[in-house]
Scaffold this active site. Structure first.
Site, PDB file in Angstrom:
ATOM      1  N   ASP A   1     -13.102 -15.668  46.601  1.00 43.67           N
ATOM      2  CA  ASP A   1     -14.785 -16.320  47.638  1.00 43.67           C
ATOM      3  C   ASP A   1     -14.835 -17.567  47.839  1.00 43.67           C
ATOM      4  O   ASP A   1     -14.256 -17.943  47.622  1.00 43.67           O
ATOM      5  CB  ASP A   1     -16.121 -16.160  46.293  1.00 43.67           C
TER       6      ASP A   1
ATOM      7  N   GLU B   1     -11.554 -15.217  51.439  1.00 50.57           N
ATOM      8  CA  GLU B   1     -12.739 -14.681  52.182  1.00 50.57           C
ATOM      9  C   GLU B   1     -12.696 -16.195  53.222  1.00 50.57           C
ATOM     10  O   GLU B   1     -13.291 -17.915  52.257  1.00 50.57           O
ATOM     11  CB  GLU B   1     -13.947 -15.108  51.383  1.00 50.57           C
TER      12      GLU B   1
END
Length: 759
Positions: free
Chosen positions: A394, A430
């Protein structure tokens, strides 16, 4: 040995071998039972040995437990042992006198798996210089492997006085032990049997992004006591569904121990997605099916073993960019109280404040080798001990910030690249964060794949019907060589997605022009405003048959284009049968029917599911759809007829002028199947030659002339998204040079018949 143990409440100090064992009040004892049935209480852990500084955390070696915790600036640390999860204070405090390389440690030969514990850390309370030590606050071990008791929000878990005029500069002396999380010592023993990682090649991978509870909570065939849990995902109905769908990997939304934000709980909501991590070694305990604290670890392993047996890999969505402690106004639960200045990136201008690249209040200090070690130890633990197959990071750009700027050559990447374990698993970034220069799509180094946000955006624009996007759409379909080839990466570096957990589902993408997040109780201010969506003529549900038909066709076209693109497709759980969140594009706080998949499917949803299953099956069958390398020529030009040819609607090859036409919304492509690739053993991989036709316009059908490679070519239609159901084998065969009526907002896939001369 100068090792000290204090019994909470009576102030007795014991030195190893100096005093006899104290009496035990049996009324205060709650047995902690391991799988082997061995019971132990905190008050019976009398012997204290120096122990070792490695490994960090609480480690059971078969004879006792070694405790080790890093705290560079601490002046004193106490290990606190608890008798039960309902205890409001510890029964024993053990002062850790041994300190090696800034790690405090002790060994308890009488401790067993199941022992509950936490820490109290002493040092300066000096927020202006980055220090927030407060021994009144019980702290969770950063290396805790199991969470026996979660956080119970109370003002006492804050290091400062809530409501004080000085805010976080004040000092709160209330004891937080009754409310703080408790860790449990674990026994790593588990019967893995012949468990083997599927090791599906990345270019052949189909990822299914899902939530453990969201997939299983409402599934009628999963036993009720297993729903919403790791064991629910390990159950036969869940695994059979995934196998029938055809996915090769599940990407689980965060399963590390995380917190529900206090302000959400006060509104009757929760942090459903789990991007609020506090424990990077412990599986989220609310996803276990039973009451025993240790079962979360055992059940997680069982889930992985079951998925592996079905040929399905497990990828974890991990959140190392920030922790659940938030900004300087957040609680003191673990890292902040252990050593705030060591664990967090603090502002160079004012060390009272954390630097924040995630929008969540703080950022881990990866410039500190010990913090970097924690992340690497966590990753290796989940691979070696929990057998997972990869990670999706993330806001990964935040991990690459050496100083203020994103550095793809940072220490984080260097360590992973040379690590013999982590370099061999699937690594997905990401590739952005919220800091300056954080958007780094295409800039991550080799070994890494990336969520391709540019693929998502252009695919949405194209199928929305916006003109001027066919050139970039073609490039994205071919694996985005402009983003990845320059660094030596291949098409599998591109994780292609059109929808994900964050944003609209595919059904909502074609049903809403605007977000509808009122259920989040933030006056619809949260969530993205620009969704590149179109409601097809009505906002939300409608009875208009033409609008319904257009929406269904668009959904099929969107999913079909995803599954025929070069790279790695990622399918959002529920999109395969048209799950809706009723226009909510930020369901992070909705642990309810809005997010959970509804398995009571109507006829239209059942047809869509069958369609997606067929599309995934075709992807697995046709090597040309999942090539290991890029097409030789530029994706848009396609001059090398041996690999790819882009087509006008008259069947001729696309020209430069055609590519630059702003209003163009229709094109075709031939993917030549002969000698499409070479496998790892040097063998030539051949497959069918495919023809794909795209029409994103909303007008009348377009007569598309089917191309001819050689005289006598015939094309077999595999599916047309204008139809509700895929074709049966050989259902429709067309001659080259025939005109095919390509419907609006549709995609048609053809295969060159082996018997035709061009094959």
């Amino acid at each position: 040995m100068d090792l000290e143990m204090t019994h909470a409440g009576n102030g007795e100090n014991l030195r190893d071998g100096a005093l006899s064992s104290p009496s035990i009040d049996d009324s205060r004892v709650m047995d902690l039972t391991t799988r082997s049935g061995v019971a132990k209480t905190a008050q019976r852990c009398h012997r204290i040995w120096p122990g070792k500084p490695y490994p960090l955390g609480a480690t059971w070696d078969g004879k006792g437990v070694n405790f080790a915790i890093y705290a560079e600036h601490a002046e004193k640390i106490e290990l606190c042992l608890f008798d039960s999860v309902t205890a409001t204070t510890e029964s024993v405090r053990i002062s850790l006198k041994e300190r090696t390389h800034q790690v405090w440690h002790a060994y308890l030969p009488d401790a067993l798996p199941g022992q509950l514990y936490g820490y109290r850390v002493y040092g300066p309370y000096d927020p202006l210089n980055g220090h927030r030590f407060n021994p009144n606050k019980l702290l969770l071990d950063p290396y805790a492997k199991a969470i026996a008791r979660g956080l119970n929000w109370d003002d006492a878990v804050f290091g400062y006085k809530i409501g004080d005029d000085k805010q976080d500069l004040s000092f709160d002396d209330r004891d937080s032990a009754a409310f703080a999380p408790l860790a449990a010592v674990t026994d790593p023993a588990f019967t893995w049997g012949d468990d083997r990682r599927p090791n599906t090649p990345l270019h052949k991978t189909v990822i299914y992004e899902m939530h453990v509870r969201g997939l299983t909570q409402l599934h009628p065939q999963i036993p009720e006591e297993l729903r919403g849990s790791y064991m629910g995902l390990a159950s036969e109905p869940a695994i059979k569904y995934l196998q029938d769908l055809g996915v090769t990997a599940v990407e689980l939304l965060p399963v590390h121990y995380s917190l529900d934000d206090r302000h959400l709980l006060e509104k009757g909501l929760s942090n459903y997605w789990g991007y609020n991590t506090l424990g990077y070694f412990a599986p989220e305990p609310t996803y276990k099916s039973n009451l025993n604290a240790l079962d979360a670890v055992q059940e997680f392993k069982t889930m992985v073993r079951s998925l592996h047996a079905a040929g399905i890999e497990v990828i974890l969505d991990v959140v190392y960019n920030h922790t659940a402690e938030g900004s300087q106004l957040g609680p003191t639960l673990s890292f902040r109280g252990i050593d705030n200045a060591a664990y967090y990136r603090l502002s160079p201008q004012d060390q009272r404040y954390c630097m924040d690249f995630s929008g969540c209040g703080n950022s881990f200090n990866l410039r500190n080798p010990r913090v970097l070690q924690l992340i690497m130890d966590s990753l290796r633990y989940w691979v070696t001990e929990m057998h997972v197959d990869g990670f999706r990071f993330d806001l990964a750009s935040a991990l690459a910030r050496e100083l203020m700027h994103v550095d793809k050559l940072g220490a984080f990447f260097d360590i992973i690249h040379q690590d013999p374990i982590l370099s061999q698993v699937k690594l997905i970034a990401e590739p952005w964060d919220l800091g300056e220069g954080g958007y780094q799509v295409g800039n991550f180094p080799v070994l890494w794949s990336e969520w391709n946000g540019k693929y998502r955006d252009v695919a949405r624009h194209f199928w929305k019907g916006d003109g001027g996007f066919i050139a970039e759409f073609a490039t994205r379909l071919c694996g985005s060589s402009d983003l990845y080839e320059w660094s030596g990466r291949r098409p599998a570096a591109s994780i292609n997605f059109i929808t994900a957990h964050d944003g609209f589902t595919v059904r909502d993408l074609v049903s809403y022009d605007h977000k509808h997040n009122e259920a989040n109780q933030d006056h619809n201010h949260d969530g993205a405003d620009d969704n590149v969506s179109w409601n097809c003529g009505a906002e939300g549900p409608t009875d208009d048959p033409e609008i319904i038909a257009m929406r269904e066709r668009k959904i099929r076209s969107i999913l079909a284009s995803l599954l025929i693109s070069q790279g790695v497709p990622m399918l959002l759980a529920g999109d395969e049968f048209g799950h809706t969140q009723h226009g909510n594009n930020n369901t992070y706080c909705q642990d309810n029917e809005l997010s959970w998949l509804n398995w009571e499917q109507n006829e239209s949803q059942q047809k869509l599911l069958k369609f997606v299953q067929r599309m995934i099956q075709i992807r697995h069958q046709e090597p040309v759809l999942c090539r290991r390398r890029f097409f030789y020529d530029e994706a848009m030009k396609g001059a090398d007829a041996d690999e790819i040819i882009w087509l006008n609607i008259d069947g001729s090859e696309m020209t430069d002028e055609a590519w630059s036409t702003d209003h163009a919304k229709c094109l075709g492509v031939i993917l030549v199947g002969d000698s499409v690739d070479i496998d790892s053993h040097g063998e030539v991989i051949s497959g069918s030659t495919l023809l794909i036709l795209f029409n994103a316009d909303h007008g009348d059908p377009i007569p598309f002339t089917l191309p001819s490679l050689q005289n006598g070519d015939q094309w077999e239609r595999l599916y047309d998204t204008a139809e509700e159901e895929p074709d049966e084998e050989g259902w429709l065969v067309l001659e080259a040079d025939e005109q095919y009526p390509l419907q609006s907002a549709s995609l048609a896939l053809f295969r060159l018949l082996p018997g035709s001369e061009g094959g």
